[in-house]
Design a protein around this motif. Structure first.
Motif: not given
Length: 289
Positions: A33-37, A62, A64-67
């Motif tokens: 995925k492009a980003t992860y939770k 933050k 890496l752009g992850y939630q």
């Protein structure tokens, strides 16, 4: 800092690395995925080490752009189990867990696996009889706690020529570092008839509780000449108790500690902590002062 590098590496390579590992070991797969939770279940926030660990997770997520779904168990194993349950219900992609205690959190790890969510353990481990790395969770990033306790014990045998009256301030009851740092130390001084642990009590890895416990134990054992604390926070608390009792830490009573905080390093320089151990997974070695 070294643990932060490890966390960075794991977070940054989550998609590729964990997918390959999951296929090889039969663990839950992590989709590309492009980003992860990402869930992070912290055990408590009562000392600088924990606060720094949490900040490193927040900063890397933050970057890496992850939630990041963050929880703080506030020193409760039951709450931490509930926190993991909540993360499972929120369908996070991965869970990072710093287990409060070995046994209760082993069941939580297996529940996450059953839900198809990979888990990585940080700093503390779970009971290996109940949950295993590569089967129930991906990996453990942390210290060789037995070796840490062993190194402290070996140094003490040499420094005292096998004669010591020791108070041991143990970490959180049921946690892997408390269990293993005790085991390593006890094994190292075993066979030394002149060395005796005259009292051993939990200070829960906390500075103020370490101070309170040390104050009580000092009254019962005024002849103590060694304090072995399972972490810096309790060692610092013990130093305060020793000074309040009119004793000179580092001289009248040897103080031994484990971890690696800045304040403890300064106390080594000041001569109030005699021996201090930290372990580096990055370098696969134990460092001491």
């Amino acid at each position: 800092m070294k643990q932060k590098r490890a966390l960075t590496a794991v977070l940054a390579t989550a998609a590729a690395g964990l997918t390959v590992f999951a296929v090889a070991q039969g663990l839950p797969k992590l989709a590309q995925k492009a980003t992860y939770k990402v869930g992070f279940a912290q055990t408590e926030s009562n000392n600088p080490w924990r606060l720094a660990q949490t900040k490193s997770m927040q900063d890397e997520a933050k970057r890496l752009g992850y939630q990041l779904v963050y929880t703080d168990a506030a020193g409760s194993a039951a709450k931490q189990v509930s926190d993991v349950d909540s993360m499972i219900a929120q369908r996070v992609d991965m869970i990072f867990l710093a287990p409060r205690e070995e046994k209760p959190l082993a069941a939580a790890v297996k529940k996450a696996r059953a839900a198809g969510i990979p888990v990585i353990l940080l700093d503390r481990n779970v009971d290996q009889k109940l949950a295993k790395a590569g089967t129930d969770y991906v990996t453990f990033i942390g210290s060789d706690f037995v070796k840490e306790g062993q190194r402290v014990g070996e140094w003490l045998v040499k420094a005292t020529k096998g004669k010591a009256k020791i108070i041991q301030l143990e970490g959180t009851t049921g946690s892997s570092p408390a269990n293993d740092r005790r085991t390593g130390f006890v094994n190292a001084i075993k066979g030394q008839p002149g060395m005796k642990i005259i009292a051993s009590q939990t200070g829960d890895f906390a500075r103020d509780k370490g101070r309170q416990v040390m104050e009580t134990l000092l009254q019962a054992h005024p002849d103590v000449n060694v304090v072995y604390a399972h972490n810096d926070e309790m060692a610092i608390g013990a130093i305060a108790a020793l000074e309040a009792a009119g004793k000179k830490p580092g001289k009248d009573v040897l103080v031994l500690s484990i971890d690696g905080g800045r304040e403890a390093v300064q106390l080594v320089i000041d001569g109030k902590i005699n021996y201090w151990v930290t372990w580096s997974r990055h370098e696969d070695s134990v460092d001491d002062l």
